[in-house]
Every structure is written in C-alpha cells, then in structure tokens.
Design a protein around this motif. Structure first.
Motif, PDB file in Angstrom:
ATOM      1  N   GLU A   1       2.757  63.632 -21.047  1.00 38.94           N
ATOM      2  CA  GLU A   1       2.745  64.993 -21.582  1.00 38.94           C
ATOM      3  C   GLU A   1       4.115  65.360 -22.157  1.00 38.94           C
ATOM      4  N   ASP A   2       5.181  64.945 -21.469  1.00 43.91           N
ATOM      5  CA  ASP A   2       6.528  65.232 -21.956  1.00 43.91           C
ATOM      6  C   ASP A   2       6.756  64.563 -23.305  1.00 43.91           C
ATOM      7  N   GLU A   3       6.293  63.344 -23.466  1.00 45.58           N
ATOM      8  CA  GLU A   3       6.474  62.629 -24.725  1.00 45.58           C
ATOM      9  C   GLU A   3       5.738  63.333 -25.860  1.00 45.58           C
ATOM     10  N   GLU A   4       4.533  63.844 -25.584  1.00 44.26           N
ATOM     11  CA  GLU A   4       3.770  64.545 -26.614  1.00 44.26           C
ATOM     12  C   GLU A   4       4.496  65.819 -27.052  1.00 44.26           C
ATOM     13  N   GLU A   5       5.076  66.537 -26.110  1.00 45.56           N
ATOM     14  CA  GLU A   5       5.789  67.761 -26.442  1.00 45.56           C
ATOM     15  C   GLU A   5       7.002  67.458 -27.315  1.00 45.56           C
ATOM     16  N   ILE A   6       7.683  66.364 -27.054  1.00 49.35           N
ATOM     17  CA  ILE A   6       8.841  65.968 -27.848  1.00 49.35           C
ATOM     18  C   ILE A   6       8.405  65.633 -29.270  1.00 49.35           C
ATOM     19  N   GLU A   7       7.289  64.927 -29.418  1.00 48.05           N
ATOM     20  CA  GLU A   7       6.798  64.568 -30.741  1.00 48.05           C
ATOM     21  C   GLU A   7       6.435  65.829 -31.537  1.00 48.05           C
ATOM     22  N   ASP A   8       5.797  66.801 -30.878  1.00 45.16           N
ATOM     23  CA  ASP A   8       5.439  68.036 -31.563  1.00 45.16           C
ATOM     24  C   ASP A   8       6.692  68.760 -32.067  1.00 45.16           C
ATOM     25  N   ALA A   9       7.735  68.773 -31.270  1.00 48.22           N
ATOM     26  CA  ALA A   9       8.972  69.446 -31.641  1.00 48.22           C
ATOM     27  C   ALA A   9       9.599  68.774 -32.857  1.00 48.22           C
ATOM     28  N   GLU A  10       9.538  67.446 -32.909  1.00 49.13           N
ATOM     29  CA  GLU A  10      10.113  66.721 -34.047  1.00 49.13           C
ATOM     30  C   GLU A  10       9.340  67.017 -35.329  1.00 49.13           C
ATOM     31  N   GLU A  11       8.008  67.125 -35.229  1.00 44.53           N
ATOM     32  CA  GLU A  11       7.201  67.418 -36.412  1.00 44.53           C
ATOM     33  C   GLU A  11       7.532  68.800 -36.969  1.00 44.53           C
ATOM     34  N   GLU A  12       7.772  69.764 -36.101  1.00 47.41           N
ATOM     35  CA  GLU A  12       8.108  71.110 -36.562  1.00 47.41           C
ATOM     36  C   GLU A  12       9.445  71.122 -37.299  1.00 47.41           C
ATOM     37  N   ASP A  13      10.399  70.309 -36.883  1.00 48.99           N
ATOM     38  CA  ASP A  13      11.711  70.252 -37.530  1.00 48.99           C
ATOM     39  C   ASP A  13      11.612  69.697 -38.942  1.00 48.99           C
ATOM     40  N   ASP A  14      10.621  68.826 -39.200  1.00 51.17           N
ATOM     41  CA  ASP A  14      10.466  68.229 -40.522  1.00 51.17           C
ATOM     42  C   ASP A  14       9.950  69.246 -41.546  1.00 51.17           C
ATOM     43  N   ALA A  15       9.236  70.274 -41.107  1.00 48.56           N
ATOM     44  CA  ALA A  15       8.676  71.262 -42.029  1.00 48.56           C
ATOM     45  C   ALA A  15       9.809  72.091 -42.639  1.00 48.56           C
ATOM     46  N   PRO A  16       9.702  72.417 -43.921  1.00 48.12           N
ATOM     47  CA  PRO A  16      10.749  73.242 -44.545  1.00 48.12           C
ATOM     48  C   PRO A  16      10.780  74.615 -43.893  1.00 48.12           C
ATOM     49  N   LYS A  17      11.975  75.120 -43.687  1.00 48.75           N
ATOM     50  CA  LYS A  17      12.122  76.402 -43.017  1.00 48.75           C
ATOM     51  C   LYS A  17      12.120  77.511 -44.069  1.00 48.75           C
ATOM     52  N   THR A  18      10.929  77.964 -44.399  1.00 51.97           N
ATOM     53  CA  THR A  18      10.777  79.037 -45.371  1.00 51.97           C
ATOM     54  C   THR A  18      10.027  80.185 -44.720  1.00 51.97           C
ATOM     55  N   LYS A  19      10.213  81.351 -45.305  1.00 46.84           N
ATOM     56  CA  LYS A  19       9.553  82.535 -44.778  1.00 46.84           C
ATOM     57  C   LYS A  19       8.921  83.264 -45.951  1.00 46.84           C
ATOM     58  N   LYS A  20       7.647  83.618 -45.819  1.00 55.22           N
ATOM     59  CA  LYS A  20       6.986  84.357 -46.889  1.00 55.22           C
ATOM     60  C   LYS A  20       7.329  85.828 -46.741  1.00 55.22           C
ATOM     61  N   VAL A  21       7.832  86.413 -47.822  1.00 58.47           N
ATOM     62  CA  VAL A  21       8.209  87.816 -47.816  1.00 58.47           C
ATOM     63  C   VAL A  21       7.398  88.519 -48.894  1.00 58.47           C
ATOM     64  N   LYS A  22       6.713  89.591 -48.522  1.00 59.80           N
ATOM     65  CA  LYS A  22       5.940  90.359 -49.488  1.00 59.80           C
ATOM     66  C   LYS A  22       6.862  91.393 -50.116  1.00 59.80           C
ATOM     67  N   LYS A  23       6.919  91.411 -51.432  1.00 58.62           N
ATOM     68  CA  LYS A  23       7.827  92.308 -52.138  1.00 58.62           C
ATOM     69  C   LYS A  23       7.019  93.188 -53.088  1.00 58.62           C
ATOM     70  N   THR A  24       7.232  94.481 -53.016  1.00 62.73           N
ATOM     71  CA  THR A  24       6.563  95.421 -53.907  1.00 62.73           C
ATOM     72  C   THR A  24       7.557  95.865 -54.972  1.00 62.73           C
ATOM     73  N   VAL A  25       7.143  95.736 -56.217  1.00 64.12           N
ATOM     74  CA  VAL A  25       8.005  96.097 -57.331  1.00 64.12           C
ATOM     75  C   VAL A  25       7.327  97.219 -58.113  1.00 64.12           C
ATOM     76  N   SER A  26       8.053  98.293 -58.378  1.00 57.48           N
ATOM     77  CA  SER A  26       7.523  99.402 -59.165  1.00 57.48           C
ATOM     78  C   SER A  26       8.268  99.475 -60.488  1.00 57.48           C
TER      79      SER A  26
END
Length: 87
Positions: free
Chosen positions: A10-35
């Motif tokens: 179980e510990d090994e699986e948790e470590i693998e999951d953490a590594e996969e999350e680090d590979d994902a680009p760290k972006t954040k979707k922001v909703k912007k309203t323009v008038s």
C-alpha cells in the motif's frame, strides 16, 4: 507476518500516485469576465445644470428621449427641489 507485506504494498502505491501527480503541469483554470463599455451619452444631466445655460432644443431632446414621444413638450419648468414636492 502477512499483514506487514500488505502495508508495504500500500505504501508503494501511494508513492507512485504522488509521483504521477508531480508530472502533471501545475496550471489553474481562472474564469475571467471582461466587459466592453461604450459611452453613448456624454452630456451632463439637465437637472444638474443651471437652467439659464440650457436651450429649448436641449429640453425638447431630453423630453423626447425620456418619453419616446416624437412630438414636442407642451411646456417645461426647471427648479431645484429637495425632499417632498407636491403640485
């Protein structure tokens, strides 16, 4: 001893999951309203101006824009008032 082996897996699986999350680009979707505003009337309000500075055409134009009437107003009056006004 069999329980110890399961914990390690179980510990090994948790470590693998953490590594996969680090590979994902760290972006954040922001909703912007323009008038986009367009100034359609830059004239100063009639009731804030001095009555002697306002022409009959300006009163007529104000009346027509306010009432959507194509005719001319019968008459007009312009006076300062605060609080309750009765006629």
């Amino acid at each position: 001893g069999g329980d110890d082996d399961d914990d390690e897996e179980e510990d090994e699986e948790e470590i693998e999951d953490a590594e996969e999350e680090d590979d994902a680009p760290k972006t954040k979707k922001v909703k912007k309203t323009v008038s986009d505003w367009e100034l359609v009337n830059d004239a100063k309000a009639l009731w804030t101006r001095n009555p002697s500075d306002i022409t009959d055409d300006e009163y007529k134009s104000f009346y027509q824009s306010l009432t959507k009437d194509v005719g001319e107003p019968l008459t007009h009056t312009h006076f300062p008032a605060e609080g309750e006004v009765e006629f």
